[in-house]
Write a protein that holds these residues in place. Structure first.
Motif, mmCIF file in Angstrom:
data_model
loop_
_atom_site.group_PDB
_atom_site.id
_atom_site.type_symbol
_atom_site.label_atom_id
_atom_site.label_comp_id
_atom_site.label_asym_id
_atom_site.label_seq_id
_atom_site.Cartn_x
_atom_site.Cartn_y
_atom_site.Cartn_z
ATOM 1 N N ARG A 1 -9.000 -8.195 0.504
ATOM 2 C CA ARG A 1 -7.934 -7.180 0.505
ATOM 3 C C ARG A 1 -7.907 -6.376 1.808
ATOM 4 O O ARG A 1 -7.239 -5.332 1.883
ATOM 5 C CB ARG A 1 -8.125 -6.221 -0.680
ATOM 6 C CG ARG A 1 -7.981 -6.861 -2.054
ATOM 7 C CD ARG A 1 -8.167 -5.832 -3.166
ATOM 8 N NE ARG A 1 -9.521 -5.276 -3.152
ATOM 9 C CZ ARG A 1 -9.929 -4.242 -3.905
ATOM 10 N NH1 ARG A 1 -9.064 -3.648 -4.715
ATOM 11 N NH2 ARG A 1 -11.167 -3.809 -3.853
ATOM 12 N N THR A 2 -8.599 -6.839 2.831
ATOM 13 C CA THR A 2 -8.751 -6.059 4.056
ATOM 14 C C THR A 2 -7.420 -5.756 4.727
ATOM 15 O O THR A 2 -7.191 -4.639 5.213
ATOM 16 C CB THR A 2 -9.687 -6.782 5.035
ATOM 17 O OG1 THR A 2 -10.993 -6.859 4.447
ATOM 18 C CG2 THR A 2 -9.783 -6.044 6.348
ATOM 19 N N GLY A 3 -6.524 -6.724 4.790
ATOM 20 C CA GLY A 3 -5.223 -6.476 5.404
ATOM 21 C C GLY A 3 -4.477 -5.376 4.687
ATOM 22 O O GLY A 3 -3.848 -4.507 5.316
ATOM 23 N N ARG A 4 -4.542 -5.383 3.364
ATOM 24 C CA ARG A 4 -3.882 -4.346 2.577
ATOM 25 C C ARG A 4 -4.544 -2.995 2.816
ATOM 26 O O ARG A 4 -3.874 -1.948 2.828
ATOM 27 C CB ARG A 4 -3.915 -4.722 1.102
ATOM 28 C CG ARG A 4 -3.034 -5.930 0.775
ATOM 29 C CD ARG A 4 -3.486 -6.681 -0.458
ATOM 30 N NE ARG A 4 -3.491 -5.833 -1.653
ATOM 31 C CZ ARG A 4 -3.977 -6.219 -2.821
ATOM 32 N NH1 ARG A 4 -4.496 -7.442 -2.952
ATOM 33 N NH2 ARG A 4 -3.957 -5.413 -3.854
ATOM 34 N N SER B 1 0.834 -1.186 0.000
ATOM 35 C CA SER B 1 0.000 0.000 0.000
ATOM 36 C C SER B 1 0.873 1.242 0.000
ATOM 37 O O SER B 1 2.035 1.211 0.340
ATOM 38 C CB SER B 1 -0.913 0.015 1.231
ATOM 39 O OG SER B 1 -0.136 0.054 2.402
ATOM 40 N N VAL B 2 0.273 2.332 -0.447
ATOM 41 C CA VAL B 2 0.970 3.603 -0.464
ATOM 42 C C VAL B 2 0.030 4.671 0.043
ATOM 43 O O VAL B 2 -1.168 4.466 0.140
ATOM 44 C CB VAL B 2 1.432 3.981 -1.895
ATOM 45 C CG1 VAL B 2 2.423 2.982 -2.429
ATOM 46 C CG2 VAL B 2 0.239 4.097 -2.841
ATOM 47 N N SER B 3 0.564 5.821 0.376
ATOM 48 C CA SER B 3 -0.283 6.961 0.676
ATOM 49 C C SER B 3 0.186 8.129 -0.171
ATOM 50 O O SER B 3 1.384 8.280 -0.442
ATOM 51 C CB SER B 3 -0.215 7.324 2.165
ATOM 52 O OG SER B 3 1.092 7.679 2.533
ATOM 53 N N GLU B 4 -0.757 8.929 -0.631
ATOM 54 C CA GLU B 4 -0.428 10.080 -1.436
ATOM 55 C C GLU B 4 -0.823 11.330 -0.680
ATOM 56 O O GLU B 4 -1.950 11.435 -0.199
ATOM 57 C CB GLU B 4 -1.169 10.028 -2.774
ATOM 58 C CG GLU B 4 -0.754 8.852 -3.636
ATOM 59 C CD GLU B 4 -1.470 8.856 -4.965
ATOM 60 O OE1 GLU B 4 -2.409 9.655 -5.120
ATOM 61 O OE2 GLU B 4 -1.093 8.076 -5.832
ATOM 62 N N GLU C 1 -4.359 -2.219 -6.882
ATOM 63 C CA GLU C 1 -5.782 -2.233 -6.579
ATOM 64 C C GLU C 1 -6.458 -3.543 -6.944
ATOM 65 O O GLU C 1 -7.604 -3.769 -6.572
ATOM 66 C CB GLU C 1 -6.474 -1.071 -7.296
ATOM 67 C CG GLU C 1 -5.996 0.290 -6.809
ATOM 68 C CD GLU C 1 -6.693 1.448 -7.491
ATOM 69 O OE1 GLU C 1 -7.489 1.182 -8.421
ATOM 70 O OE2 GLU C 1 -6.446 2.597 -7.104
ATOM 71 N N ASP C 2 -5.771 -4.414 -7.685
ATOM 72 C CA ASP C 2 -6.401 -5.665 -8.101
ATOM 73 C C ASP C 2 -6.261 -6.736 -7.021
ATOM 74 O O ASP C 2 -5.469 -6.596 -6.085
ATOM 75 C CB ASP C 2 -5.784 -6.158 -9.403
ATOM 76 C CG ASP C 2 -6.833 -6.713 -10.360
ATOM 77 O OD1 ASP C 2 -7.935 -7.079 -9.893
ATOM 78 O OD2 ASP C 2 -6.556 -6.764 -11.566
ATOM 79 N N VAL C 3 -7.043 -7.797 -7.161
ATOM 80 C CA VAL C 3 -6.956 -8.919 -6.240
ATOM 81 C C VAL C 3 -5.783 -9.805 -6.639
ATOM 82 O O VAL C 3 -5.303 -9.750 -7.777
ATOM 83 C CB VAL C 3 -8.258 -9.756 -6.244
ATOM 84 C CG1 VAL C 3 -9.448 -8.913 -5.839
ATOM 85 C CG2 VAL C 3 -8.496 -10.380 -7.610
ATOM 86 N N THR D 1 -18.302 -3.928 -7.125
ATOM 87 C CA THR D 1 -17.190 -4.768 -7.586
ATOM 88 C C THR D 1 -16.542 -4.083 -8.773
ATOM 89 O O THR D 1 -16.954 -4.254 -9.910
ATOM 90 C CB THR D 1 -17.690 -6.175 -7.966
ATOM 91 O OG1 THR D 1 -18.267 -6.801 -6.819
ATOM 92 C CG2 THR D 1 -16.549 -7.039 -8.480
ATOM 93 N N ALA D 2 -15.519 -3.288 -8.481
ATOM 94 C CA ALA D 2 -14.937 -2.451 -9.524
ATOM 95 C C ALA D 2 -13.422 -2.602 -9.642
ATOM 96 O O ALA D 2 -12.786 -1.831 -10.352
ATOM 97 C CB ALA D 2 -15.280 -0.987 -9.259
ATOM 98 N N PHE D 3 -12.829 -3.601 -8.944
ATOM 99 C CA PHE D 3 -11.383 -3.789 -9.085
ATOM 100 C C PHE D 3 -11.087 -4.215 -10.523
ATOM 101 O O PHE D 3 -11.961 -4.755 -11.223
ATOM 102 C CB PHE D 3 -10.851 -4.794 -8.060
ATOM 103 C CG PHE D 3 -11.595 -6.098 -7.991
ATOM 104 C CD1 PHE D 3 -11.295 -7.136 -8.852
ATOM 105 C CD2 PHE D 3 -12.601 -6.287 -7.044
ATOM 106 C CE1 PHE D 3 -11.961 -8.346 -8.790
ATOM 107 C CE2 PHE D 3 -13.287 -7.490 -6.965
ATOM 108 C CZ PHE D 3 -12.972 -8.522 -7.841
ATOM 109 N N PRO D 4 -9.877 -3.968 -11.013
ATOM 110 C CA PRO D 4 -9.584 -4.126 -12.448
ATOM 111 C C PRO D 4 -9.979 -5.457 -13.056
ATOM 112 O O PRO D 4 -10.509 -5.498 -14.172
ATOM 113 C CB PRO D 4 -8.061 -3.915 -12.504
ATOM 114 C CG PRO D 4 -7.789 -2.965 -11.382
ATOM 115 C CD PRO D 4 -8.725 -3.372 -10.284
ATOM 116 N N ALA D 5 -9.746 -6.567 -12.361
ATOM 117 C CA ALA D 5 -10.021 -7.873 -12.956
ATOM 118 C C ALA D 5 -11.503 -8.098 -13.218
ATOM 119 O O ALA D 5 -11.868 -8.929 -14.061
ATOM 120 C CB ALA D 5 -9.490 -8.982 -12.043
#
Length: 335
Positions: A319-322, A20-23, A43-45, A105-109
């Motif tokens: 993805r909760t941990g992330r 993860s990152v922060s901007e 952002e993907d699974v 449900t909008a993650f890239p995959a």
């Protein structure tokens, strides 16, 4: 319409390497803090490897009390308000079998899949039947119930999952989805991975010092909806997971309550947490500061605002941990 429906459901239900990152936005105050966006680096699974092969048929106990037999996982639909169920299916390694998606449900995959919730978060029986699913997985956050019954009557196995949105419930949801799809062993592998990520992210909070007070505001300017989260809202779990204090809970609030100037000033948050879409809906930070009490809080005075994507912050999926890690970095990393 979609926004109002989503808010009402939320209020009623709740009223590797670097991942993860922060901007930091263009505004900063002395000391390096300011407006920060919490983001996942990817952002993907991440599907399990090796990917499992379903062992079917299986008969499972649905959360609505029914015994449901699933004979095929060739054409899967997994839908709910949060997008977490489809996220779990993809993370199990069965994403190539998913034939449609809900709005969240909008993650890239999954983004290119056809919507089965054309009216916000209401399921369309016509859209679903057209896709000919062999199993549908849902929870109580989505409906209407008449559509779910129509799908059962058409012969589609409908497996309901418990809709508790907490960190502790994530493994239960993964096991329920995996069991219904005949990949229980893969479910245990995914539980181990996700729980490890959650535990690691929880341990990343700074030790010592006074933990910051964070208030979660659910705002939708276009719909005139302004709420503050408290105990049981879901946001409290994410805030506490990073070692911070949920200001709404500390002020005695339960679930979601209307935002008032007095209530927010009394909560005295050091940081205000909002969803990215919500922040945009009120005109950004300047618009947020015009809401009752915001400018009079320590967070408002210091313009200490953290935003996070709607489909990540309160998702409680694989993805909760992330998400916890990204939130911790956004809150602590720049200060």
């Amino acid at each position: 319409m979609r926004i109002v429906a989503r808010v009402l459901v939320l209020a009623s239900l709740a009223l590797a390497g670097c991942t993860s990152v922060s901007e930091v936005g263009p505004e900063q105050v002395a000391g390096g803090c300011g407006v920060t966006t919490a983001k996942l680096a990817d952002e993907d699974v991440t599907p399990l490897d090796p990917r499992p092969a379903p062992h079917l048929p299986v008969t499972v106990k649905s959360a609505d009390g029914r015994d449901v037999t699933v004979r095929s996982a060739d054409r899967i639909l997994a839908v709910n308000l949060y997008g977490s169920l489809a996220e779990i299916v993809f993370s199990l390694g069965l994403g190539d079998r998913v034939i449609g998606r809900d709005t969240s449900t909008a993650f890239p995959a999954a983004a290119a899949l056809p919507l089965v919730t054309p009216q916000g978060h209401d399921l369309s029986a016509e859209a679903i039947l057209k896709l000919n699913p062999t199993v549908l997985i849902a929870d109580g956050s989505i409906g209407p119930a008449t559509v779910l019954q129509q799908l059962r009557d058409s012969g589609i196995p409908v497996v309901m999952v418990d809709d508790e949105q907490t960190l502790e419930a994530v493994p239960t949801h993964i096991r329920a989805v995996a069991g219904a799809l005949g990949v229980a062993e893969a479910g245990e592998r995914l539980v181990a991975r996700v729980q490890s990520e959650i535990d690691t992210a929880r341990g990343s909070a700074p030790k010592g010092g006074t933990p910051p007070r964070i208030a979660f505001l659910y705002v939708r300017g276009t719909a005139g909806v302004y709420l503050i989260g408290g105990d049981g809202a879901g946001s409290d779990a994410m805030i506490e997971a990073i070692g911070a204090v949920d200001a709404g809970t500390r002020a005695g609030l339960q679930r979601f309550r209307p935002l008032t100037s007095e209530g927010l000033i009394n909560a005295a948050p050091d940081v205000i947490l909002v969803m990215t879409e919500g922040l945009h809906s009120v005109g950004g930070v300047d618009g947020l500061l015009k809401l009752p009490g915001v400018a009079q809080t320590p967070a408002g005075i210091n313009r200490r605002i953290v935003d996070m994507e709607d489909g990540v912050l309160l998702n409680f999926g694989a993805r909760t941990g992330r998400a916890v890690e990204a939130l911790a970095k956004a809150v602590y990393g720049q200060c």
